[in-house]
Design an enzyme around this catalytic site. Sequence first.
Site, PDB file in Angstrom:
ATOM      1  N   GLU A 168     -42.502   3.619 -32.037  1.00 16.37           N
ATOM      2  CA  GLU A 168     -42.347   2.728 -30.883  1.00 16.37           C
ATOM      3  C   GLU A 168     -41.514   3.474 -29.849  1.00 16.37           C
ATOM      4  OE1 GLU A 168     -40.258   2.752 -33.417  1.00 16.37           O
ATOM      5  OE2 GLU A 168     -38.404   3.006 -32.279  1.00 16.37           O
ATOM      6  N   SER A 218     -25.459  11.648 -24.643  1.00 14.62           N
ATOM      7  CA  SER A 218     -26.669  11.552 -25.469  1.00 14.62           C
ATOM      8  C   SER A 218     -27.921  12.133 -24.825  1.00 14.62           C
ATOM      9  CB  SER A 218     -26.915  10.079 -25.829  1.00 14.62           C
ATOM     10  OG  SER A 218     -26.969   9.282 -24.669  1.00 14.62           O
ATOM     11  N   LYS A 221     -32.482  12.325 -29.594  1.00 16.72           N
ATOM     12  CA  LYS A 221     -33.566  11.733 -30.382  1.00 16.72           C
ATOM     13  C   LYS A 221     -34.277  12.747 -31.273  1.00 16.72           C
ATOM     14  CE  LYS A 221     -33.819   7.339 -28.722  1.00 16.72           C
ATOM     15  NZ  LYS A 221     -33.491   7.278 -27.310  1.00 16.72           N
TER      16      LYS A 221
HETATM   17  C1  LIG Z   1     -32.664   6.233 -26.740  1.00 16.82           C
HETATM   18  C2  LIG Z   1     -31.435   6.673 -26.088  1.00 16.82           C
HETATM   19  C3  LIG Z   1     -30.213   6.015 -26.292  1.00 16.82           C
HETATM   20  C4  LIG Z   1     -30.075   4.743 -27.085  1.00 16.82           C
HETATM   21  O1  LIG Z   1     -30.449   4.836 -28.416  1.00 16.82           O
HETATM   22  P1  LIG Z   1     -29.382   4.902 -29.599  1.00 16.82           P
HETATM   23  O2  LIG Z   1     -30.218   4.763 -30.813  1.00 16.82           O
HETATM   24  O3  LIG Z   1     -28.431   3.774 -29.418  1.00 16.82           O
HETATM   25  O4  LIG Z   1     -28.709   6.210 -29.511  1.00 16.82           O
HETATM   26  C5  LIG Z   1     -29.071   6.531 -25.701  1.00 16.82           C
HETATM   27  N1  LIG Z   1     -29.128   7.629 -24.915  1.00 16.82           N
HETATM   28  C6  LIG Z   1     -30.287   8.280 -24.687  1.00 16.82           C
HETATM   29  C7  LIG Z   1     -30.272   9.480 -23.806  1.00 16.82           C
HETATM   30  C8  LIG Z   1     -31.475   7.832 -25.263  1.00 16.82           C
HETATM   31  O5  LIG Z   1     -32.614   8.492 -25.020  1.00 16.82           O
END
Ligand SMILES: *Cc1c(COP(=O)(O)O)cnc(C)c1O
Length: 394
Positions: free
Chosen positions: A111, A377, A89
């Site tokens: 948000e 992610s 993020k």
């Molecule tokens: C917010 C988040 C997501 C989902 O958001 P995307 O916009 O689809 O990437 C996925 N993995 C993590 C670790 C997140 O914090």
Amino acid sequence: MNQLINSKGFYGEFGGAYIPEMLYPNIEHLAGSYIRILKSESFRKKFRDLLSDYVGRPTPLFYAGRLSGSVGAKIYLKREDLCHTGSHKLNNVVGQTLLAIEMNKKHIIAETGAGQHGVATATVCALMGLPCTVFMGEKDAGRQQPNVMRMKMLGAEVIPVFSGSRTLKDATNEAIRHWINHPVETHYLIGSTIGPHPYPDLVTRLQGVISEEIRRQLLKAENREYPDCVIACVGGGSNAAGTFYHFIDDKRVRLIGTEAGGEGPGSGKTAATIESGTPGIIHGCRTLLMQTRDGQIKEAHSISAGLDYPGIGPLHSYLHKTGRAEYLAVTDREAMQAAHMLARLEGIIPALESAHAIAALQKLNFKKTDCVVVNLSGRGDKDMESYMSSMQNI
Ligand SMILES: *Cc1c(COP(=O)(O)O)cnc(C)c1O
């Protein structure tokens, strides 16, 4: 890189900007300036420097040997979990905050669902000395207390939202409402590839650093610039968009997105929008979303708060429709098992969201020589309670 959107911000039939009139000047200003600013030398230098010295980029591309043995293919993990604040993020937040400053904005609003985007935004606002307001559903605030505390310690104002299902969708409505009332001085820092044009394209470009690095790192590790397959989880779609970005025109690369299937198809408890959604308008763009026959938005369900959204970014609706990318639904239980497997095989505890991408490895067929990159992610610290309560059932 081919331009994926037309001048109105449409990916085929999806995208666009469906917004109240009050926001036209704002959105037009942003749409008219973002490309020029992103391409300017001064922005690029500031962005590059902060990504390397503050976020901690490039994140490693790690060859996961034991996982590879177990799956029967060469598996690399792109370690976005090692970014400052614990997920991808921050890439988007750093970029959009620099953009907001360039556009003379004095106040940042955002948000948040699980709180990861709120924490990332509060972090960069502290760094830049900008006031920050985060809207968060009251139910989410209750179940994600550590992130609420982090945002407060970083100096952000956290506003609980009591309307609707008191989750991400309602927090987004409230942020938009605030923006309508304070359009001139405020930048609305959207956390995913959703919302009206130009947000989906803006966020995709900023997260594109992920696939740019994968190319470079793979060239070094494997002497080739492209993998056979990339896999990423999809909530709104930003980490997946960033992972796909530099490979979209390269048909040699199979693109896989994993959605949160919740308790499975037919259970009524799912967040798998591609699987069960139909076209409609949500938060300013035309895309697939989960709705009743008369257009009421349905409540999403996923064990992972970060994937618990009834819509999906228009880029993904388009990549699905054209068949360029494939989307799989992964259930709560499959994600949980994948998280425990990754912890035991590689010593990495993934975020529950990212565990949905790992789970895809079990659903796909690979050749032994296939080179597969999974985008990790985020990290799992925030999900330890869910992991512990699931230990008995694994
Ligand atoms: C917010 C988040 C997501 C989902 O958001 P995307 O916009 O689809 O990437 C996925 N993995 C993590 C670790 C997140 O914090």
